[in-house]
Design a protein around this motif. Structure first.
Motif, PDB file in Angstrom:
ATOM      1  N   ARG A  60    -155.080 -39.772  29.150  1.00 52.18           N
ATOM      2  CA  ARG A  60    -155.747 -39.046  28.056  1.00 52.18           C
ATOM      3  C   ARG A  60    -156.952 -39.822  27.536  1.00 52.18           C
ATOM      4  O   ARG A  60    -157.946 -39.224  27.124  1.00 52.18           O
ATOM      5  N   ILE A  61    -156.862 -41.149  27.530  1.00 53.18           N
ATOM      6  CA  ILE A  61    -158.021 -41.961  27.116  1.00 53.18           C
ATOM      7  C   ILE A  61    -159.156 -41.754  28.128  1.00 53.18           C
ATOM      8  O   ILE A  61    -160.317 -41.547  27.749  1.00 53.18           O
ATOM      9  N   SER A 100    -160.739 -38.395  27.635  1.00 52.13           N
ATOM     10  CA  SER A 100    -161.564 -38.352  26.429  1.00 52.13           C
ATOM     11  C   SER A 100    -162.898 -39.070  26.657  1.00 52.13           C
ATOM     12  O   SER A 100    -163.958 -38.592  26.223  1.00 52.13           O
ATOM     13  N   VAL A 101    -162.855 -40.229  27.342  1.00 52.73           N
ATOM     14  CA  VAL A 101    -164.107 -40.958  27.628  1.00 52.73           C
ATOM     15  C   VAL A 101    -165.000 -40.098  28.521  1.00 52.73           C
ATOM     16  O   VAL A 101    -166.217 -39.994  28.296  1.00 52.73           O
ATOM     17  N   SER A 102    -164.412 -39.472  29.509  1.00 53.82           N
ATOM     18  CA  SER A 102    -165.213 -38.629  30.428  1.00 53.82           C
ATOM     19  C   SER A 102    -165.875 -37.483  29.663  1.00 53.82           C
ATOM     20  O   SER A 102    -167.041 -37.170  29.872  1.00 53.82           O
ATOM     21  N   LYS A 103    -165.142 -36.914  28.710  1.00 51.62           N
ATOM     22  CA  LYS A 103    -165.688 -35.813  27.906  1.00 51.62           C
ATOM     23  C   LYS A 103    -166.824 -36.299  27.008  1.00 51.62           C
ATOM     24  O   LYS A 103    -167.891 -35.690  26.931  1.00 51.62           O
ATOM     25  N   ILE A 105    -143.132 -39.120  30.308  1.00 49.05           N
ATOM     26  CA  ILE A 105    -144.061 -40.212  30.658  1.00 49.05           C
ATOM     27  C   ILE A 105    -145.312 -39.653  31.335  1.00 49.05           C
ATOM     28  O   ILE A 105    -146.447 -39.967  30.947  1.00 49.05           O
ATOM     29  N   SER A 106    -145.124 -38.802  32.348  1.00 48.69           N
ATOM     30  CA  SER A 106    -146.308 -38.374  33.114  1.00 48.69           C
ATOM     31  C   SER A 106    -147.203 -37.450  32.300  1.00 48.69           C
ATOM     32  O   SER A 106    -148.429 -37.540  32.387  1.00 48.69           O
ATOM     33  N   TYR A 158    -155.243 -45.705  20.698  1.00 49.16           N
ATOM     34  CA  TYR A 158    -155.946 -44.533  21.252  1.00 49.16           C
ATOM     35  C   TYR A 158    -157.269 -44.298  20.528  1.00 49.16           C
ATOM     36  O   TYR A 158    -158.321 -44.126  21.129  1.00 49.16           O
ATOM     37  N   LYS A 159    -157.215 -44.336  19.175  1.00 41.35           N
ATOM     38  CA  LYS A 159    -158.436 -44.083  18.376  1.00 41.35           C
ATOM     39  C   LYS A 159    -159.497 -45.138  18.677  1.00 41.35           C
ATOM     40  O   LYS A 159    -160.680 -44.826  18.822  1.00 41.35           O
TER      41      LYS A 159
END
Ligand code: ACO
Length: 323
Positions: free
Chosen positions: A255-256, A259-262, A33-34, A219-220
């Motif tokens: 992870r979302i 990805s947004v930060s990146k 989970i983590s 996610y996508k």
């Protein structure tokens, strides 16, 4: 005239459930989970309800704003897990806090709901129809999870967050820009299945009442739509991401957020996190996190922040707020 956020509050159930607790009742682990989500624990309601948590969060937001319940003339609750079909959660909150002069109703835009409520309140306030609004995101997702589906039930938590919104004192404060969107054609990738119809003319049994999710499609959707909506509101406000102190995003998955930060080329330091201790609380995620940031004293007058939500519908929303 702009609309400003004058005060915030949040309330979480007392029952803390860690990943290790879940691993005792289903085939999962803290590591699974983590590492995939960033979630370590969540609160799951036992005695609390969507309405009772909303009312507690509302009282804290009113106290923070220095506004009395009698002065509230609009209450909007964003939720997909109301306790009753009717009365609405907002009407239940009205009764619980004694906001006798308010008009009250719910909106359903899943994890984007708080942004939808904010825009509705903003339009009413700017038109001069209402002055002081209470907007709330609240969920008891534990009652609509499939507890036999380990791929979804470990992700979610219960809670409520609230904000008092009212006319800004000057033009350098308040909501600078906001955008909302919907894509109903992709709605079934994240759906709470079923409303059966059993009447003398038709009998339907269309499966369980629980949340079902295609995690990879969600996610996508999230990693493309969220940066685009944030860039849109930054453009409209005449700002860049460098002007923003914090990006207060819906807490679906670490992870979302990474990805947004990146994609925005913004450090993760600017993304406050609550999903580690709250999980994904759908409509409650954004206002709970906003209140955590506010109560930690992380915001000063003049700071610019982005709020953004995304989820079921599919729906999304983002805005720039000057504190
Ligand atoms: N514990 C242990 N194993 C699990 C668990 C669990 N809780 N859940 C699923 N698994 C197993 C599956 O059975 C599968 O096993 P198999 O390979 O033997 O068949 C394996 O783990 C991989 O399962 P997937 O569902 O493919 O897992 P994935 O790697 O896609 O991760 C996740 C799932 C984290 C949800 C991912 O899809 C994701 O990040 N999605 C983003 C969307 C999201 O987080 N949504 C949250 C709510 S939506 C919203 O708020 C907008």
């Amino acid at each position: 005239m702009k609309t400003r956020i004058a005060g915030t509050g949040h309330f979480l159930p007392k029952n803390v459930v860690t990943n290790d607790d879940l691993s005792k009742i289903m085939d999962t682990s803290d590591e699974w989970i983590s590492s995939r989500t960033g979630i370590r624990e969540r609160r799951l309601a036992t005695e609390e309800t969507t309405a009772s948590m909303s009312a507690e969060a509302a009282k804290l937001a009113l106290a923070d704003a220095g506004v009395s319940a009698q002065d509230i003339d609009l209450i909007i609750v964003a939720t997909v897990s109301a306790d009753h079909m009717t009365p609405s959660t907002a009407c239940e909150v009205q009764a619980a806090i004694g906001a006798d002069h308010a008009v009250a109703f719910d909106v359903n835009a899943a994890c984007s709901g708080f942004l939808f409520a904010l825009q509705i309140a903003d339009m009413y306030i700017k038109q001069g129809v209402y002055k002081n609004a209470l907007i709330i995101g609240a969920e008891t997702l534990s009652k609509i999870m499939d507890w036999n589906d380990r791929s979804t039930c470990v992700l979610f938590g219960d809670g409520a967050g609230a904000a008092v919104v009212c006319p800004a004192q000057d033009d350098n404060q308040g909501l600078a820009s906001i955008t909302l969107g919907s894509d109903g054609a992709k709605g079934m990738v994240l759906a709470g299945i079923n409303r059966s119809n059993n009447n003398p003319y038709v009998k339907t049994d269309i499966g369980p009442h629980y949340i079902h999710m295609d995690g990879q499609e969600v996610y996508k959707f999230a990693v493309t739509t969220v940066p685009a909506s944030i860039e849109k509101v930054l453009d409209e406000a005449g700002l860049t991401s460098e002007d923003i102190k914090y990006f207060v995003l819906h807490q679906a998955n670490i992870r979302i957020l990474q990805s947004v930060s990146k994609r925005l080329k913004v450090s993760m330091d600017k993304f406050p996190i609550s999903l580690d201790h709250c999980g994904n609380m759908s409509a409650a995620s954004v206002p709970v996190l906003l209140d955590e940031v506010n109560r930690k004293g992380m915001l000063e007058k003049g700071d610019k922040i982005v709020l953004a939500g995304f989820g079921g519908g599919l729906t999304w929303g983002a805005c720039v707020v000057e504190w």
